[in-house]
Motif scaffolding. Structure first.
Motif, PDB file in Angstrom:
ATOM      1  N   THR A  99      -9.665  51.484 -19.546  1.00  0.00           N
ATOM      2  CA  THR A  99     -10.562  52.319 -19.622  1.00  0.00           C
ATOM      3  C   THR A  99     -11.494  52.934 -20.200  1.00  0.00           C
ATOM      4  O   THR A  99     -12.578  53.215 -20.157  1.00  0.00           O
ATOM      5  CB  THR A  99     -10.266  53.363 -17.693  1.00  0.00           C
ATOM      6  N   ASP A 124     -14.787  45.509 -13.941  1.00  0.00           N
ATOM      7  CA  ASP A 124     -13.083  45.630 -14.070  1.00  0.00           C
ATOM      8  C   ASP A 124     -11.920  44.855 -12.919  1.00  0.00           C
ATOM      9  O   ASP A 124     -12.671  44.066 -12.398  1.00  0.00           O
ATOM     10  CB  ASP A 124     -13.180  46.892 -13.915  1.00  0.00           C
ATOM     11  N   GLU A 125     -11.006  44.288 -13.568  1.00  0.00           N
ATOM     12  CA  GLU A 125     -10.019  43.700 -12.798  1.00  0.00           C
ATOM     13  C   GLU A 125     -10.463  41.964 -12.643  1.00  0.00           C
ATOM     14  O   GLU A 125     -11.245  42.241 -11.561  1.00  0.00           O
ATOM     15  CB  GLU A 125      -9.717  44.609 -10.913  1.00  0.00           C
ATOM     16  N   GLY A 141      -6.141  49.175 -10.174  1.00  0.00           N
ATOM     17  CA  GLY A 141      -6.465  50.283 -11.216  1.00  0.00           C
ATOM     18  C   GLY A 141      -5.986  51.261 -10.043  1.00  0.00           C
ATOM     19  O   GLY A 141      -6.674  52.530 -11.991  1.00  0.00           O
TER      20      GLY A 141
HETATM   21 MG    MG Z   1      -8.093  49.364 -14.971  1.00  0.00          MG
END
Ligand code: MG
Ligand code: ADP
Length: 683
Positions: free
Chosen positions: A293, A387-388, A541
């Motif tokens: 992150t 993200d992901e 996350g």
């Molecule tokens: Mg993450």
């Protein structure tokens, strides 16, 4: 081209009725070309063997002579036919079930070939198949292809049709690989390979045929990939972010921790790309908890400082809110405006954000797939982060990208996959990897316990609570389901409340409203609740560093990568963390998964085992994920070939003359067909 076998409909073949053609279509066979490439998935072995070559109970095919008149016995509805046969001077018994009609054909002295299970002690073969050489024994001595069939299509009918197609059209099968490549890898010609894949004379021939076709599949795939890319790559039409290293260093100095060397390295790679006038397309992979992150935050910061907007897309609202909270705090001192865009905003709030975004009043927008709606318009989008990213389809990612003029793209994933596989699956992306975890992190201790040990698990929670730490308790489904005997989160919440009366226990599941979810998450993040009973909505996350215990109910219902993701919710601080898997797995596969989890907490190793246990198709989830489907090639087993094919394709496409060569013309037709199968080219 008149020679195109894929342009000849299957109905042209004799004996293909309307009904049969419909059933062939259902198997994906529309043309003669499709039929010729409808490969068997295994072979039935009818090769003659000697008794010495097989073990008791194995299948054997032998040729012999009927030695005595057969006898027929009936038991109820079962007919049992027994016959003495001499094979290589040895007298054996052949037994048929429900083949009474053969009795008259078994005349003494006649030659016969039988295939079946060999019972060594009784010198007996239970016959599955038999043929008389004087009637032309077609199967005997061969490997017979076994195809996947459906509807009213039988194995024998399909075999016959494929053989007819081979006879009638086989000569038209073109060679499509460049001669230099065929020569280099000593591949057999295409025509022969297709013939041999249906009818190998022996195992070696079958392997050679397969080797040739696997190579071709992977080579064409790589070629296509690189052809698409070659066009984009060289175009300096991306955004050149003017980034000052000094500013980034200052920003990093203000963080509450020191970046790891790996983090610094990947930040260098990313900002180097961002400075250049080519559109960045980079995959950042790093195990759960490795600190991706903050890397994306620095990339976003760079984009904003250069005068652009940034977007961060995540798969769940919970994650969007978490990132929103932490990034707002992080960027506040710099006067950077961060907004949250999810599906659960009120209309008014949403309109407000959209207007600000379009006017450039918002610098960074964080959201779910709500970000890719048509009315989301940026003033000048410079960087897109997902993200992901494995949770998103190829299309979703490219929609967001198109909201800018060739913005830089950074995709992040915690599902580490081998580099070459990443390149195959996600296109020719550049890959950055974070291997080390932040300093002071201890490996997570993982235990696998049976359901009966619940008392111990409760004791575990109490102990961690006394240390001031928190725990996640994951259950598989949210509501009682008759089909699945699973714990229900709501029940469990009540039960835990009774068992641990002095602890505050929160609840989180997918049926709660967005506001309720947010509150439950916020209370847990703030330490107001000690235990969070939750469904897998926290899978990806979620970052609550004070949580040190992850308990997963019915853990064997989860896949390996998912379990690893869940486990990654703890071990995010210097405290020792634990993962407890509660499971009584019935299947061997379930036990394997539990064992893999207790064996290692290395995400790369977990991914490798997951691939092994599930195969690439399931591993990457849906077709959407962009994983190509191959007829013959297996991304794991044929990994070395994949790499070879990639290098060959790169070498070839680097030659300017290739694009005007006859070799390319021959290939193009195939590439076009392939491209039309895939709705959108890989981006
Ligand atoms: Mg993450
Ligand atoms: P992931 O890679 O799984 O997305 P996160 O980015 O959520 O991991 O980081 C996990 C935790 O580690 C966060 O609480 C984050 O603030 C912290 N963290 C990140 N980098 C470092 C570092 N270099 N040193 C210490 N803690 C760090």
């Amino acid at each position: 081209m008149s020679m195109d076998l894929f342009a000849i409909p299957i109905e042209k073949l004799r004996g293909v009725s309307t009904q049969k053609s419909g059933e062939l279509h259902a198997l994906g066979v529309l043309s003669i070309g499709d039929l010729l490439e409808y490969y068997p998935f295994r072979y039935e072995d009818y090769r003659l063997r000697e008794f010495g070559e097989v073990k008791d109970g194995e299948k054997i095919t032998v040729q012999g002579t009927v030695a005595a008149p057969p006898s027929l016995q009936r038991y109820g509805r079962t007919a049992r036919l027994l016959c003495r046969i001499t094979v290589e001077g040895l007298l054996i018994t052949a037994v048929w079930f429900n083949r009474a009609f053969l009795k008259d054909q078994l005349t003494v002295g006649r030659d016969i070939i039988v295939t079946g299970k060999w019972d060594q002690r009784r010198r007996q073969i239970t016959v599955a198949d038999s043929e008389f050489p004087d009637r032309g024994a077609a199967k005997s001595g061969t490997l017979q292809p076994v195809y996947s069939v459906g509807g009213n299509i039988t194995q024998n009918w399909l075999r016959k049709k494929i053989d007819e197609a081979l006879t009638q059209y086989g000569a038209m099968i073109p060679e499509i690989l460049p001669a230099a490549i065929v020569h280099k890898h000593e591949l057999i010609p295409r025509r022969e390979a297709i013939l041999r894949i249906h009818h190998p004379e022996n195992t070696h021939e079958g392997q050679e045929a397969r080797r040739r076709m696997v190579y071709e599949e992977l080579f064409l795939f790589e070629l296509k990939l690189q052809a698409y890319r070659a066009a984009n790559r060289k175009q300096p039409d991306g955004i050149a972010h003017p980034i000052s290293g000094e500013e980034i260093r200052k920003f990093a100095m203000a963080l509450p921790f020191e970046l790891t060397d790996d983090q610094k390295q990947v930040i260098n790679e990313i900002t180097y790309d961002m400075k250049r006038p080519y559109a960045m397309n980079r995959l950042l992979q790093g195990d759960v908890g490795s600190g991706k992150t903050i890397v994306s935050a620095i990339a976003l910061y760079s984009s904003i400082r250069a005068g652009y907007q940034g977007a961060l897309m995540v798969p769940t609202e919970i994650l969007a809110e978490q990132h929103y909270r932490s990034l707002s705090k992080l960027f506040e001192p710099y006067g950077i405006q961060v907004a949250l865009l999810t599906g659960s905003l009120t209309d008014r709030k949403r309109r407000d954000i959209l207007a600000s975004l379009q006017m450039g009043l918002i610098d960074i927008v964080i959201g779910t797939h709500a970000l890719i709606q048509d009315d989301v318009i940026f003033r000048n989008l410079g960087l897109v982060v997902t993200d992901e990213q494995h949770r998103f389809g190829v299309n979703q990612r490219s929609v967001l990208r198109r909201k800018g003029l060739n913005p830089d793209v950074l995709s992040m994933t915690a599902t580490p996959i081998p580099r070459t596989l990443a390149i195959t699956v996600f296109g020719d992306m550049d890959v950055s990897t974070i291997k080390e975890r932040p300093k002071g992190r201890k490996p997570i201790k993982t235990y696998w316990v049976k359901q009966e040990k619940m008392d111990q698990v409760l004791g575990f929670i109490r102990r961690e609570a006394e240390l001031g730490h928190q725990a996640f308790f994951i259950c598989p489904l949210i509501e009682e389901s008759e089909k699945l005997d699973v714990q229900n989160a709501i029940d469990l919440h009540v039960q835990l409340g009774l068992a641990l009366p002095d602890l505050k226990i929160g609840l989180l599941h997918g049926r709660m409203s967005a506001a309720e979810k947010e509150q439950a998450m916020a209370e847990f993040a703030a330490g107001q609740t000690t235990v969070l009973v939750s469904t897998t909505v926290v899978e990806v996350g979620v970052d609550v560093p004070n949580a040190t215990l992850m308990i997963v109910m019915d853990a064997d219902r989860f896949g390996l990568s998912q379990l690893h993701q869940l486990r990654g919710r703890v071990g995010r601080s210097e405290f020792q963390s634990y993962c407890v898997l509660i499971a009584n797995p019935k299947s061997e596969n379930g036990q394997e998964r539990m064992k893999a989890m207790t064996d290692t907490d290395d995400g790369f190793e977990i991914a490798r085992r997951d691939l092994e246990l599930r195969g690439p198709g399931e591993f990457f989830g849906t077709k959407q994920s962009g994983v190509p489907e191959f007829r013959l090639a297996n991304l794991i087993e044929d990994f070395a070939v994949l790499e070879q094919a990639r290098d060959d394709a790169a070498e070839l496409t680097a030659l300017p003359e290739f694009w005007t060569s006859p070799a390319y013309d021959a290939l193009r037709e195939f590439l076009r067909r392939e491209a039309s199968l895939q709705a959108e080219p890989l981006d």
